[in-house]
Write a protein that holds these residues in place. Structure first.
Motif, short mmCIF file in Angstrom:
data_model
loop_
_atom_site.label_atom_id
_atom_site.label_comp_id
_atom_site.label_asym_id
_atom_site.label_seq_id
_atom_site.Cartn_x
_atom_site.Cartn_y
_atom_site.Cartn_z
N MET A 1 -39.67 1.91 -23.61
CA MET A 1 -39.66 3.29 -24.10
C MET A 1 -40.96 4.03 -23.79
O MET A 1 -40.98 5.24 -23.67
N TYR A 2 -42.06 3.29 -23.66
CA TYR A 2 -43.36 3.90 -23.41
C TYR A 2 -43.66 4.09 -21.93
O TYR A 2 -44.61 4.78 -21.57
N PHE A 3 -42.88 3.44 -21.08
CA PHE A 3 -43.14 3.50 -19.64
C PHE A 3 -41.88 3.88 -18.87
O PHE A 3 -41.42 3.14 -18.01
N PRO A 4 -41.33 5.08 -19.14
CA PRO A 4 -40.12 5.49 -18.43
C PRO A 4 -40.36 5.71 -16.94
O PRO A 4 -39.41 5.78 -16.16
N ASN A 5 -41.63 5.80 -16.54
CA ASN A 5 -41.94 5.95 -15.12
C ASN A 5 -41.47 4.74 -14.30
O ASN A 5 -41.34 4.83 -13.09
N TYR A 6 -41.20 3.62 -14.96
CA TYR A 6 -40.67 2.44 -14.27
C TYR A 6 -39.15 2.48 -14.20
O TYR A 6 -38.53 1.56 -13.69
N GLY A 7 -38.54 3.52 -14.73
CA GLY A 7 -37.09 3.71 -14.62
C GLY A 7 -36.40 3.65 -15.97
O GLY A 7 -36.78 2.88 -16.85
N PHE A 8 -35.37 4.47 -16.10
CA PHE A 8 -34.60 4.51 -17.34
C PHE A 8 -33.55 3.42 -17.42
O PHE A 8 -33.12 3.06 -18.51
N GLN A 9 -33.15 2.87 -16.28
CA GLN A 9 -32.09 1.86 -16.30
C GLN A 9 -32.49 0.64 -17.14
O GLN A 9 -31.66 0.08 -17.85
N GLN A 10 -33.74 0.25 -17.07
CA GLN A 10 -34.17 -0.92 -17.87
C GLN A 10 -34.04 -0.62 -19.37
O GLN A 10 -33.77 -1.52 -20.15
N ILE A 11 -34.19 0.63 -19.78
CA ILE A 11 -34.00 1.00 -21.18
C ILE A 11 -32.54 0.83 -21.57
O ILE A 11 -32.21 0.24 -22.61
N PHE A 12 -31.63 1.34 -20.72
CA PHE A 12 -30.21 1.23 -20.99
C PHE A 12 -29.74 -0.22 -20.99
O PHE A 12 -28.97 -0.65 -21.85
N ASP A 13 -30.21 -1.00 -20.00
CA ASP A 13 -29.83 -2.42 -19.91
C ASP A 13 -30.31 -3.19 -21.13
O ASP A 13 -29.60 -4.05 -21.65
N HIS A 14 -31.51 -2.89 -21.56
CA HIS A 14 -32.08 -3.57 -22.73
C HIS A 14 -31.26 -3.28 -23.98
O HIS A 14 -30.94 -4.17 -24.76
N TYR A 15 -30.89 -2.03 -24.17
CA TYR A 15 -30.06 -1.65 -25.31
C TYR A 15 -28.74 -2.42 -25.30
O TYR A 15 -28.32 -2.97 -26.33
N GLU A 16 -28.09 -2.47 -24.15
CA GLU A 16 -26.80 -3.18 -24.05
C GLU A 16 -26.97 -4.67 -24.34
O GLU A 16 -26.13 -5.28 -25.00
N PHE A 17 -28.06 -5.25 -23.84
CA PHE A 17 -28.30 -6.67 -24.10
C PHE A 17 -28.43 -6.93 -25.59
O PHE A 17 -27.79 -7.83 -26.14
N VAL A 18 -29.28 -6.15 -26.27
CA VAL A 18 -29.51 -6.37 -27.71
C VAL A 18 -28.22 -6.15 -28.48
O VAL A 18 -27.86 -6.96 -29.35
N LYS A 19 -27.51 -5.09 -28.18
CA LYS A 19 -26.26 -4.80 -28.89
C LYS A 19 -25.27 -5.95 -28.73
O LYS A 19 -24.74 -6.47 -29.71
N ASN A 20 -25.04 -6.39 -27.49
CA ASN A 20 -24.08 -7.47 -27.24
C ASN A 20 -24.55 -8.80 -27.80
O ASN A 20 -23.76 -9.58 -28.33
N ASP A 21 -25.84 -9.07 -27.69
CA ASP A 21 -26.38 -10.32 -28.22
C ASP A 21 -26.20 -10.40 -29.73
O ASP A 21 -25.81 -11.44 -30.27
N LEU A 22 -26.45 -9.31 -30.43
CA LEU A 22 -26.29 -9.32 -31.88
C LEU A 22 -24.82 -9.42 -32.29
O LEU A 22 -24.50 -10.07 -33.29
N ILE A 23 -23.93 -8.83 -31.51
CA ILE A 23 -22.50 -8.97 -31.80
C ILE A 23 -22.08 -10.43 -31.67
O ILE A 23 -21.43 -10.99 -32.56
N VAL A 24 -22.46 -11.06 -30.57
CA VAL A 24 -22.10 -12.46 -30.35
C VAL A 24 -22.74 -13.36 -31.39
O VAL A 24 -22.09 -14.24 -31.96
N SER A 25 -24.03 -13.16 -31.68
CA SER A 25 -24.69 -14.03 -32.66
C SER A 25 -24.10 -13.85 -34.05
O SER A 25 -24.03 -14.80 -34.83
N GLU A 26 -23.64 -12.66 -34.37
CA GLU A 26 -23.01 -12.45 -35.67
C GLU A 26 -21.66 -13.17 -35.73
O GLU A 26 -21.30 -13.72 -36.77
N LEU A 27 -20.93 -13.20 -34.62
CA LEU A 27 -19.68 -13.97 -34.58
C LEU A 27 -19.96 -15.45 -34.80
O LEU A 27 -19.25 -16.12 -35.54
#
Length: 132
Positions: free
Chosen positions: A83-109
């Motif tokens: 979030m502090y270094f968007p100059n390296y690209g926004f895709q890594q922000i989106f990918d990170h969000y998806e990873f955390v969201k999916n990981d927490l869904i699976v771990s909760e299951l």
């Protein structure tokens, strides 16, 4: 297990020699117990390349976020620095969000017992916290 975030105060400094010295200093500890890392703002130089070259965490694929289980605990390492270094690209922000969201869904299951016989009882999230 030892968890460390935002360390070595500039792995890239002096053409990476500071990072090399730091790695030599932590080798006795890191060789004897699991040494889990999480990047911080001091690892950001050259798109975190010095950090990525020195640390290989489980299933992170050099993305600097990952998760793993130890007994009944599910650990999630987050990279808040994207979030502090968007100059390296926004895709890594989106990918990170998806990873955390999916990981927490699976771990909760798994924690609920629907996907595994051994239940997870805790979810521990770790990250580097910036003080402004």
């Amino acid at each position: 297990m030892y968890i460390e975030c935002d360390f070595a105060y500039d792995l890239s400094k002096d053409q990476g020699r500071v990072g090399d010295t730091f790695m030599e200093q932590i080798e006795p500890l890191a060789a004897t117990l699991p040494y889990m890392t999480c990047n911080g703002n001091h690892e950001n130089y050259y798109n975190f390349s010095n950090y990525k070259a020195r640390f290989n965490m489980p299933n992170d694929n050099k993305k600097m976020y990952y998760s793993f289980n130890v007994g009944p605990i599910h650990f999630v390492s987050m990279s808040t620095e994207f979030m502090y270094f968007p100059n390296y690209g926004f895709q890594q922000i989106f990918d990170h969000y998806e990873f955390v969201k999916n990981d927490l869904i699976v771990s909760e299951l798994v924690r609920g017992g629907t996907r595994s016989r051994s239940r997870l009882t805790r979810i521990l999230i770790f990250f580097c916290n910036r003080k402004n």
